[in-house]
Design an enzyme around this catalytic site. Structure first.
Site, PDB file in Angstrom:
ATOM      1  N   ARG A  11       0.834  -1.218   0.000  1.00  0.00           N
ATOM      2  CA  ARG A  11       0.000   0.000   0.000  1.00  0.00           C
ATOM      3  C   ARG A  11       0.857   1.252   0.000  1.00  0.00           C
ATOM      4  NH1 ARG A  11      -2.172  -3.171   4.069  1.00  0.00           N
ATOM      5  NH2 ARG A  11      -4.137  -4.140   3.502  1.00  0.00           N
ATOM      6  N   LYS A  40       0.081 -18.841   7.605  1.00  0.00           N
ATOM      7  CA  LYS A  40      -0.738 -18.943   8.803  1.00  0.00           C
ATOM      8  C   LYS A  40      -0.751 -17.585   9.503  1.00  0.00           C
ATOM      9  CE  LYS A  40       1.212 -19.436  12.696  1.00  0.00           C
ATOM     10  NZ  LYS A  40       2.308 -19.091  13.600  1.00  0.00           N
ATOM     11  N   LYS A  61      11.950 -26.968   7.160  1.00  0.00           N
ATOM     12  CA  LYS A  61      13.220 -27.137   7.878  1.00  0.00           C
ATOM     13  C   LYS A  61      13.838 -28.485   7.509  1.00  0.00           C
ATOM     14  CE  LYS A  61      11.802 -24.345  11.873  1.00  0.00           C
ATOM     15  NZ  LYS A  61      12.697 -23.257  12.234  1.00  0.00           N
ATOM     16  N   HIS A  70       2.719 -25.839  13.906  1.00  0.00           N
ATOM     17  CA  HIS A  70       4.055 -26.438  13.895  1.00  0.00           C
ATOM     18  C   HIS A  70       4.143 -27.743  14.709  1.00  0.00           C
ATOM     19  CE1 HIS A  70       4.825 -22.643  12.134  1.00  0.00           C
ATOM     20  NE2 HIS A  70       5.054 -21.962  13.236  1.00  0.00           N
ATOM     21  N   LYS A  87       7.265 -19.196  25.015  1.00  0.00           N
ATOM     22  CA  LYS A  87       8.117 -18.037  24.759  1.00  0.00           C
ATOM     23  C   LYS A  87       8.938 -17.772  26.025  1.00  0.00           C
ATOM     24  CE  LYS A  87       5.613 -16.711  20.995  1.00  0.00           C
ATOM     25  NZ  LYS A  87       5.827 -17.646  19.886  1.00  0.00           N
ATOM     26  N   LYS A 136      16.759 -21.213  22.737  1.00  0.00           N
ATOM     27  CA  LYS A 136      15.956 -21.623  21.588  1.00  0.00           C
ATOM     28  C   LYS A 136      16.307 -23.076  21.303  1.00  0.00           C
ATOM     29  CE  LYS A 136      14.880 -20.350  16.804  1.00  0.00           C
ATOM     30  NZ  LYS A 136      13.442 -20.152  16.914  1.00  0.00           N
TER      31      LYS A 136
HETATM   32  C1  BG6 Z   1       5.882 -18.526  13.960  1.00  0.00           C
HETATM   33  C2  BG6 Z   1       5.166 -17.972  15.166  1.00  0.00           C
HETATM   34  O1  BG6 Z   1       4.998 -19.280  13.180  1.00  0.00           O
HETATM   35  O2  BG6 Z   1       6.947 -19.359  14.378  1.00  0.00           O
HETATM   36  C3  BG6 Z   1       6.137 -17.208  16.038  1.00  0.00           C
HETATM   37  O3  BG6 Z   1       4.114 -17.122  14.770  1.00  0.00           O
HETATM   38  C4  BG6 Z   1       7.323 -18.084  16.382  1.00  0.00           C
HETATM   39  O4  BG6 Z   1       5.498 -16.759  17.228  1.00  0.00           O
HETATM   40  C5  BG6 Z   1       7.938 -18.699  15.124  1.00  0.00           C
HETATM   41  O5  BG6 Z   1       8.269 -17.293  17.065  1.00  0.00           O
HETATM   42  C6  BG6 Z   1       9.011 -19.711  15.478  1.00  0.00           C
HETATM   43  O6  BG6 Z   1       9.670 -20.127  14.308  1.00  0.00           O
HETATM   44  P1  BG6 Z   1      11.159 -20.664  14.355  1.00  0.00           P
HETATM   45  O7  BG6 Z   1      11.459 -21.070  12.960  1.00  0.00           O
HETATM   46  O8  BG6 Z   1      12.001 -19.530  14.840  1.00  0.00           O
HETATM   47  O9  BG6 Z   1      11.163 -21.809  15.318  1.00  0.00           O
END
Ligand code: BG6
Length: 489
Positions: free
Chosen positions: A46, A145, A179, A237, A337, A342
């Protein structure tokens, strides 16, 4: 596989996903020689920007999201030259004539329409594209999504897309399917007789999936508070991971052969009942805490927060797949979260031997585990038992991994980002890494049963400090079964 002759129209081209993920992924495809010389990319947004301004924005994004060593000047120049820009109010049908005109130069090539915008306007965009004559019977659409927030709303979105594109040309993204290690689940299970023969309730005692994120809400409070971790992560996921672990072998690798098997798993997921809530499901929300030694705010203190929100940022659950293969095998899932690191991993816990002959104190050790690590480093490890070395150890057991770490085993191969693979598959017209409509709907149906039970109970989530592994109750949830969340690698 050769390069791909395609034109791509990207709606939401100045948005976060496009700039952070999609353009870098397209750049990499170009660098690998996977984009045809004739391929053109049209950004639509936009905002008022001209073509030069748009190319500059993309160039800046590439410079911050692609490693310097991978930024090749020649490729960059070629890539930027592919880019056109069209300013468009997505809801105004008049503007779409310009898309048709852009198409005129590429009529012999299929067009991929990528909707990196909110699902509420997927239907409008599809309709306007069709009405303007911009599409033909080869055009494909890619959608992100979240598709709706429950079964009914997702059906509405899918109906609107389906009114223009047949299912065979709809590509619903779940980026976990792109992945490398997730695809490796298929290779691991169906190419290795060792695992193929063991993959059922006779040999597997339980399955554990952890998808822990270190990040908090990252300025997305408004979106996230409506969704919560169940809708944001589990509905898509984690359930996709469950499907790939639990599905029966497909007859071949065709998209529908695979997706038919996944749907059977989704249909067999145990629905939630009220009595499971206290025991088998834990909802959490993070409070202030620390991440890498830095103080971080709680969910209710994040920018834009409504301070009495009960939305969950963590969920742990014990579920299962009620069929012949998996009867009695719990699937423990957790995702949240603001966890300490991670970490995404799947652990397949095999059963113990029927008769145990070693040191009684070590009995708990004596079973194999298959650890499938999706991130940070992708790898697969099979935990096996050996004799502890040393003269004084007798027949003491020691566990250790047979370990395949992808980056050290295949050092020359760059592991592509999920979006590179997914974009390439769309361009090739292959759907096996995309989610079919019935998958989305069965996944929602299952989540809806949980949301309904939660709503009836109306309990606040349990608090956990940022930087921890979630509410204590999520640990109790698994220890009540005499098990624990896997910690070693
Ligand atoms: C997304 C979610 O689909 O996946 C996010 O909306 C999340 O909240 C992310 O952080 C995580 O993806 P990845 O690849 O970093 O594990």
């Amino acid at each position: 596989t050769g390069s791909t002759e395609i034109d791509l129209a990207l709606f939401g081209a100045l948005g976060d996903l496009a700039q952070r993920k999609l353009f870098p992924a397209l750049y990499h495809l170009d660098r690998e020689g996977l984009l045809d010389d004739s391929t053109r990319l049209l950004g639509l947004a936009r905002q008022e920007v001209d073509r030069e301004g748009f190319r500059n924005r993309v160039e800046a994004s590439l410079k911050s999201h692609v490693k310097a060593a991978e930024l090749d000047r020649g490729v960059l120049k070629r890539f930027l030259a592919r880019l056109d820009f069209l300013q468009l109010d997505f809801l105004e049908p008049e503007g779409y004539g310009a898309v048709r005109e852009w198409r005129q130069d590429g009529l012999h090539r299929p067009m991929v329409v990528y909707l990196s915008v909110g699902a509420k306007i997927y239907g409008d965009i599809c309709r306007h594209l069709e009405a303007s004559g911009s599409l033909d019977d080869q055009s494909r659409v890619v959608v992100e999504k979240p598709i709706g927030h429950d079964l009914d709303s997702s059906a509405e979105v899918n109906d609107a897309i389906g009114a223009v594109f047949p299912e065979s040309r709809v590509y619903r993204i779940d980026h976990y399917l792109g992945k490398e290690t997730v695809q490796n689940l298929i290779a691991l299970r169906f190419a290795n007789p060792l695992f193929g023969t063991q993959w059922n309730q006779n040999h597997i005692s339980h399955v554990e999936i952890t998808v822990a994120e270190k990040v908090g809400i990252e300025g997305r409070w408004g979106y996230f508070d409506e969704a919560g971790q169940l809708r944001d992560m589990v509905q898509n996921h984690l359930l996709q991971l469950v499907c790939l672990i639990a599905m029966d072998p497909p007859a071949n690798l065709d998209a529908d052969a695979i997706r038919d098997e996944k749907v059977k798993v989704l249909k067999a997921l145990k629905p939630f009942t009220d009595d499971m809530l206290g025991r088998d499901v834990v909802r959490g929300q993070y409070m202030a805490g620390t991440n890498d030694g830095q103080a971080v705010p709680g969910y209710l203190e994040e920018e834009g927060a409504n301070t009495d929100s009960h939305t969950e940022t963590f969920v742990a659950m014990k579920t299962g797949v009620a069929n012949w293969r998996w009867a009695g095998v719990p699937f423990y899932l957790r995702t949240g979260k603001r966890m300490p690191e991670k970490l995404s991993q799947i652990i397949i816990h095999f059963r113990q031997q029927p008769h145990y002959i070693f040191d009684p104190d070590q009995r708990g050790l004596a079973a194999n585990k298959l650890v499938i690590r999706l991130q940070p480093e992708e790898g697969i490890a099979l935990e096996v038992l050996t004799k502890d070395s040393g003269l004084d150890k007798g027949m003491r057991l020691r566990r250790g991994p047979l370990h395949l770490d992808f980056s050290s085993a295949f050092p020359k191969t760059r592991i592509p980002d999920a979006y590179e693979r997914l974009l390439l598959e769309v361009m090739k017209g292959q759907q096996y890494l995309f989610v079919r409509r019935d998958e989305v709907e069965h996944a929602w149906q299952w989540c809806d049963s949980l949301v309904a039970a939660w709503t009836d109970r109306d309990e606040p989530p349990r608090r956990y400090p940022a930087g921890s592994w979630g509410p204590v109750a999520s640990i109790a949830m698994i220890t009540q079964d005499g098990r624990s969340w896997y910690e070693d690698y």
